[in-house]
Design a protein around this motif. Structure first.
Motif, short mmCIF file in Angstrom:
data_model
loop_
_atom_site.label_atom_id
_atom_site.label_comp_id
_atom_site.label_asym_id
_atom_site.label_seq_id
_atom_site.Cartn_x
_atom_site.Cartn_y
_atom_site.Cartn_z
N ALA A 162 -1.40 -7.63 -6.19
CA ALA A 162 -1.71 -6.28 -5.34
C ALA A 162 -2.53 -6.64 -4.35
CB ALA A 162 -2.08 -5.07 -6.15
N ASP A 163 -3.75 -6.88 -4.38
CA ASP A 163 -4.84 -7.40 -3.55
C ASP A 163 -4.22 -8.02 -2.18
OD1 ASP A 163 -6.60 -5.60 -4.83
OD2 ASP A 163 -7.71 -7.40 -5.62
N LYS A 164 -3.57 -9.11 -2.84
CA LYS A 164 -3.13 -10.28 -1.38
C LYS A 164 -1.81 -9.80 -0.80
CE LYS A 164 -0.93 -13.98 -3.77
NZ LYS A 164 -0.97 -15.25 -4.29
N CYS A 165 -1.00 -8.93 -1.81
CA CYS A 165 0.22 -8.74 -1.33
C CYS A 165 0.59 -7.20 -0.52
CB CYS A 165 1.35 -8.56 -2.29
SG CYS A 165 1.60 -10.16 -2.74
N LYS A 166 -0.29 -6.33 -0.90
CA LYS A 166 -0.13 -4.88 -0.23
C LYS A 166 -0.66 -4.85 1.13
CE LYS A 166 -4.88 -3.31 -1.76
NZ LYS A 166 -5.63 -2.17 -2.68
N GLU A 167 -1.12 -5.68 1.87
CA GLU A 167 -1.49 -5.92 3.23
C GLU A 167 -0.12 -6.43 3.77
OE1 GLU A 167 -3.95 -4.71 4.52
OE2 GLU A 167 -4.81 -4.19 2.50
N VAL A 168 0.77 -6.90 3.18
CA VAL A 168 1.96 -7.69 3.87
C VAL A 168 3.22 -6.81 3.60
CG1 VAL A 168 3.52 -9.66 3.90
CG2 VAL A 168 0.89 -9.81 3.69
N LEU A 169 3.29 -6.15 2.20
CA LEU A 169 4.42 -5.45 1.88
C LEU A 169 4.22 -3.89 2.09
CD1 LEU A 169 5.28 -7.38 -1.42
CD2 LEU A 169 6.38 -7.82 0.65
N THR A 170 4.69 -3.69 3.29
CA THR A 170 4.06 -2.14 3.64
C THR A 170 4.88 -1.03 3.78
OG1 THR A 170 4.02 -3.04 5.94
CG2 THR A 170 1.73 -3.06 4.63
N LYS A 171 6.42 -1.49 3.57
CA LYS A 171 7.40 -0.62 3.92
C LYS A 171 7.06 0.82 3.01
CE LYS A 171 11.19 -3.83 5.34
NZ LYS A 171 10.05 -5.00 5.50
N GLU A 172 7.79 1.90 3.38
CA GLU A 172 7.64 3.04 2.82
C GLU A 172 8.00 3.19 1.19
OE1 GLU A 172 9.35 6.09 5.13
OE2 GLU A 172 7.88 6.01 6.97
N ASN A 173 8.95 2.49 1.06
CA ASN A 173 9.58 2.47 -0.49
C ASN A 173 9.16 1.50 -1.49
OD1 ASN A 173 11.03 0.22 1.11
ND2 ASN A 173 12.36 -0.04 -0.43
N TYR A 174 7.71 0.55 -0.83
CA TYR A 174 6.98 0.04 -1.70
C TYR A 174 5.93 0.56 -2.34
CZ TYR A 174 9.31 -4.07 0.92
OH TYR A 174 10.33 -4.86 1.28
N ILE A 175 5.75 0.86 -3.47
CA ILE A 175 4.71 1.25 -4.14
C ILE A 175 3.97 0.46 -5.23
CG2 ILE A 175 4.07 2.82 -6.04
CD1 ILE A 175 6.57 4.72 -5.04
#
Length: 222
Positions: A162-175
């Motif tokens: 999560a820490d390294k990916c949530k800055e890249v995977l930012t689409k609205e349907n990503y939780i």
């Protein structure tokens, strides 16, 4: 009912669960930065057997996490599981590590994306439905802003990325379900029981963990 010992060592979490009839009755686990699996695993196995008031001879099978994950962690878990199966003359069951991880996400709709950290922006990942049915095979991939963009459903990401990916995977349907970090032997209990009931075993002598090969090519120095 059958007792099955479940062993999960593919990540930083060293986890052992004893199941009866597919239900977890005891679990010992600890996640440490130093990967203390070699020191902890056999202690946990002895503790769950003793606390359950049974003996090793009461086990009907041993289930082990098959990977992907840490090379050393997987080797430790598989070696222990094989040793028990050889000594006791019982079958060995292999469980998909990413399915175990995905099984912790209790969602009604959408897709579950379990990811295990590899290195840099690289992960081991798969895709499961909310009923934990595999929709895409395991891949070793580099995460970019376009990763999983072909999936239009709500996507629930679980794992230690999560820490390294949530800055890249930012689409609205990503939780990101950040509380679900590591696979646990608890979730292996029902999975291993299903395989036990259908005699879905692996060869104790020849089984090897599922290692995904390195997918980054480092150019040689000139």
């Amino acid at each position: 009912m059958e007792y099955i010992l479940n062993i999960e060592t593919a990540t930083k979490n060293c986890s052992v669960a004893l199941a009866k009839g597919g239900k977890n009755i005891l679990c010992k686990e600890i996640a440490e930065e130093g990967y203390s699996h070699a020191e902890r695993l056999h202690v946990f196995i002895e503790e769950v057997i003793k606390e359950a008031g049974i003996s090793m001879n009461d086990l009907s099978a041993v289930a082990v996490s098959q990977g992907p994950g840490s090379y050393t962690g997987l080797r430790i878990g598989v070696s222990a599981a094989k040793g028990l199966c050889f000594a006791l003359g019982i079958p060995l069951i292999a469980i998909d590590t990413l399915q175990t991880l995905a099984s912790q996400a209790k969602v009604e709709i959408g897709l579950i994306i379990p990811m295990i950290d590899a290195r840099r922006m690289e992960v081991y990942s798969s895709v499961f439905t909310s009923a934990f049915e595999k929709k895409r095979e395991v891949l070793a991939e580099i995460i970019t802003e376009d990763s999983f963009s072909e999936l239009k459903e709500t996507l629930y990401f679980v794992g230690d990325c999560a820490d390294k990916c949530k800055e890249v995977l930012t689409k609205e349907n990503y939780i990101f379900l950040e509380d679900i970090k590591y696979p646990s032997a608890r979730e292996m209990c029902s999975l291993s029981y299903k395989k036990f009931k259908t005699n879905d075993f692996v060869d104790v002598a020849y089984f090897e963990p599922y290692y995904l090969k390195d997918f980054m090519i480092t150019p040689s120095k000139k």
